[in-house]
Scaffold this active site. Structure first.
Site, PDB file in Angstrom:
ATOM      1  CB  CYS A 106      -0.981  -0.043   1.172  1.00 16.13           C
ATOM      2  SG  CYS A 106      -2.415   1.026   1.003  1.00 16.13           S
ATOM      3  CG  HIS A 107      -0.333   4.939   1.393  1.00 14.39           C
ATOM      4  ND1 HIS A 107      -1.544   4.279   1.312  1.00 14.39           N
ATOM      5  CD2 HIS A 107      -0.518   6.134   0.791  1.00 14.39           C
ATOM      6  CE1 HIS A 107      -2.417   5.053   0.696  1.00 14.39           C
ATOM      7  NE2 HIS A 107      -1.825   6.181   0.364  1.00 14.39           N
TER       8      HIS A 107
END
Length: 180
Positions: A106-107
């Protein structure tokens, strides 16, 4: 084998911590929750508070040599805080310097960008990081999971919680293969 899960004091996406953690346990490895501070970390379900998890070791207590791999769970706030902590960035970079596997979802690639380890690598992430990855010299692809072996170690990346099944299976496979 011990596996470090590096998270900030708050902001980790709970499912991106708990599902890879369980996959590592099921594979017979020993996960450790590593954070800049001791005590516990506050996880989130997107923007809502979720459970808290006990920190096993702080960044001041760990060495890259103690671990066989690094897992970087996402959440927006988690990697944003980690990339501002020089110890977290150095710990992350150390896995690349020693050729050990790293997995990020994800991030989480924000921490990789800050550690200056994406140059020349191909990875995936939450789509909003695509420009950041390109600006840091990496190539971004929109795939459920991406394995990159073009650098000193194996880098496994994934986009989002919906990709966790593929991410966890790939992570465990790479641990079984010794990261190469």
């Amino acid at each position: 084998m011990q596996i470090a899960f590096l998270v900030a004091s708050e902001g980790v996406e709970q499912v991106e911590l708990t599902e890879p953690w369980q996959a590592v346990v099921d594979a017979g490895a020993v996960p450790h929750l590593v954070s800049p501070s001791g005590g516990s970390v506050q996880a989130f379900h997107h923007l809502d508070k979720a459970d808290s998890f006990t920190v096993n070791r702080t960044l001041d207590e760990v060495r890259v040599e103690d671990y066989g791999a690094l897992v970087l769970p996402g959440g927006v706030a988690n990697p944003d805080a980690l990339r501002l902590d020089e110890r977290a960035v150095a710990f992350t970079r150390g896995f690349f310097d020693t050729g050990k596997p790293v997995a990020a979802i994800c991030h989480a690639p924000w921490t990789l960008i800050e550690a200056d380890v994406v140059r020349g690598r191909t990875l995936t992430s939450w789509p909003s990081l695509a420009t950041d990855i390109r600006n840091a010299g990496g190539s971004w692809v929109d795939e459920r999971v991406k394995i990159c072996t073009s650098g000193p170690n194996t880098l496994v990346t994934s986009r989002k919680p919906g990709d966790l099944k593929a991410f966890c299976a790939t992570l465990v496979n790479e641990l079984d293969d010794g990261g190469r």
